[in-house]
Each structure stands twice: as structure tokens, then as C-alpha cells.
Design a protein around this motif. Sequence first.
Motif, mmCIF file in Angstrom:
data_model
loop_
_atom_site.group_PDB
_atom_site.id
_atom_site.type_symbol
_atom_site.label_atom_id
_atom_site.label_comp_id
_atom_site.label_asym_id
_atom_site.label_seq_id
_atom_site.Cartn_x
_atom_site.Cartn_y
_atom_site.Cartn_z
ATOM 1 N N PRO A 13 -2.246 5.228 4.664
ATOM 2 C CA PRO A 13 -1.109 6.049 5.091
ATOM 3 C C PRO A 13 -1.419 7.534 5.011
ATOM 4 O O PRO A 13 -2.057 7.999 4.059
ATOM 5 N N GLU A 14 -0.989 8.285 6.027
ATOM 6 C CA GLU A 14 -1.320 9.711 6.106
ATOM 7 C C GLU A 14 -0.811 10.496 4.900
ATOM 8 O O GLU A 14 -1.436 11.473 4.481
ATOM 9 N N ALA A 72 0.800 -1.224 0.000
ATOM 10 C CA ALA A 72 0.000 0.000 0.000
ATOM 11 C C ALA A 72 0.839 1.283 0.000
ATOM 12 O O ALA A 72 0.542 2.211 -0.767
ATOM 13 N N PRO A 73 1.909 1.394 0.831
ATOM 14 C CA PRO A 73 2.671 2.645 0.843
ATOM 15 C C PRO A 73 3.353 2.960 -0.490
ATOM 16 O O PRO A 73 3.754 4.099 -0.724
ATOM 17 N N LEU A 90 -3.288 4.926 -4.557
ATOM 18 C CA LEU A 90 -3.809 3.943 -3.616
ATOM 19 C C LEU A 90 -5.322 4.052 -3.435
ATOM 20 O O LEU A 90 -6.026 3.039 -3.409
ATOM 21 N N LEU A 91 -5.845 5.264 -3.278
ATOM 22 C CA LEU A 91 -7.282 5.405 -3.048
ATOM 23 C C LEU A 91 -8.082 4.878 -4.236
ATOM 24 O O LEU A 91 -9.112 4.225 -4.068
ATOM 25 N N GLN A 92 -7.605 5.165 -5.434
ATOM 26 C CA GLN A 92 -8.267 4.663 -6.639
ATOM 27 C C GLN A 92 -8.163 3.133 -6.708
ATOM 28 O O GLN A 92 -9.136 2.454 -7.050
ATOM 29 N N TRP A 93 -6.996 2.608 -6.364
ATOM 30 C CA TRP A 93 -6.783 1.155 -6.393
ATOM 31 C C TRP A 93 -7.646 0.466 -5.346
ATOM 32 O O TRP A 93 -8.236 -0.585 -5.607
ATOM 33 N N ARG A 94 -7.737 1.048 -4.148
ATOM 34 C CA ARG A 94 -8.587 0.487 -3.097
ATOM 35 C C ARG A 94 -10.045 0.439 -3.554
ATOM 36 O O ARG A 94 -10.732 -0.585 -3.387
ATOM 37 N N ALA A 95 -10.523 1.521 -4.116
ATOM 38 C CA ALA A 95 -11.911 1.576 -4.575
ATOM 39 C C ALA A 95 -12.164 0.511 -5.637
ATOM 40 O O ALA A 95 -13.226 -0.129 -5.659
#
Length: 277
Positions: A206-207, A164-165, A170-175
Motif C-alpha cells: 500500500p502506498e 496488510a493495510p 508491514l515492511l518489517q513483517w513482510r521481510a
Amino acid sequence: MTASIHHPSRPAPRAAQPFGDHLRHWRQHRRLSQLDLAHEADISTRHLSFVETGRSVPSREMVLRLSERLDIPLRERNALLVAAGYAPMYRERPLDDPALASARQAVELLLKSHEPYPALAVDRHWNLVAANSMVPHLMEGADASLLQGQVNVLRLSLHPLGLAPRIANLLQWRAHIFERLRQQVAATADAVLAALLEELKAYPVPEETKNEHLEGEHPGVVMPFLFRTPAGMLSFISTTTIFGTPVDVTLQELAMETFFPADDFTRQALLALAAQA
């Protein structure tokens, strides 16, 4: 890692369940009334009601017809047949079974021929079954705990100690992953997949993650993937391939994930990595 095939341990068998309960579960899961299903299967609503309540025993042909109308996966069709008192129709064999030699060779050939680009095969729960020699380059840096035993590629992809880092979008991949799992749960009613989805959704982001959204996404067809590596930022598009008309449970549940370079820099970087290996 080469294109070798390994077979994960099988789940424990479920407790026996009456046929009517199985059928009602799938009918309701597909959001159909008894009237709707009776019409689809060309039988009377009264007969369907009797089958669901156990007052009538369906013929083998009827079980298969209802399974077809409800688009039930092969594994669950076997469960319905057994619950109705019939032998399973669809065989489930490990991929290293001699009877599946041609299918296994096809998987190995596809994985190998996709080099120098990464490609892998997964089972119905997204556990790694096989991969070509380029996949380990994507897994470098992941915590060893995620690479031991049965490797779940979705867990590895989204876990904070996994990849993930390093995923720039990442947000697009998670969705994308969440939507795919939702679709699979809707299609299969698989409790393991439902639990996996909830687990992945609970992982912290991750922030420093930026809401970078890449163009070129076509749901169900291709998905862009931007990945940080020691060789630089690699840009991929990923696609999924499944067997078209399988008559074996194992083959129906097998999927291949292939990654293609989305730009010339990524293509050249992968060629360089392959040459080093």
C-alpha cells in the motif's frame, strides 16, 4: 472460531522417480559433493556413485543413513524408501486420526490455554488447521475471498485485500515472512512453498505504508507485530512452536503461531475482547 481441528485436502501423488535421482537432488540441494556425503555417511565415494547412477541398490539402513546425513524431512524420507523398493517408515495420518488423539488434545489445549491471546496452528504450507477464539478478531475486515475454503495465513497476512493495510510495521513483517519461507524452502525443497514465496513477493505494498521498524526482533525466536484494530493499535510479539521429535509426518509439519501482548494497552484490549465474546 474455536480450537477445532480440520484437515486440508491432500496433494496429488507425484510421479515415481528413481532413487538415485532423489538422492542426487537432495545432495545437490544441500550443496554437498559425492565425496562430502560419502564421508558423512561413512561409505566409499565409489559406492555412493553406484547408488546415484542405479548400478547399486541401497539397503534400507543405507537409505535411512543417507536421509539422516542430508537432514531430509520425514515426508521425503518416505519417498526415498519407496523409490528404493522399501515400505515407508513414517506414517502420515490426519490430525483427527484416533492414533493422534493425544497430539490433537495437546494442540487444542495449547490453543485454548493461550486465550485471551491469539494462537493458531498451521500445516507445512501455512494453511490454517486450528485456531482459538481470539484469532477471528485479527481477521476482521479481510476480504471474504481470502477466508473461504482452505485459508492460507501468509496469503491472508500480506494480501492487499487481507490484513496488510492494517499492519503498521508491514515492511518489517513482510521481510520476516519472506526470510522464514526462504529458510523453509532451503530445508524442504518444497515447490509449493517456493511458489507461495514468489506469489507473496509480488503483492503490492500500500502506498501509505510507512517504513516503521520495531525493536525487539530476534530472528527465529520472536517477531514484533503492530496491528490496527477497532479497539486501537495492538502491539504483539509472535513466536512459533513445533513438535520436537515427531515420528509422524503430520506432526513434523505442524506449527503453532502464538501472539503475546507487547504492552499493557494490548493486554487490556484483548481482555476486553474476550469478555465481549
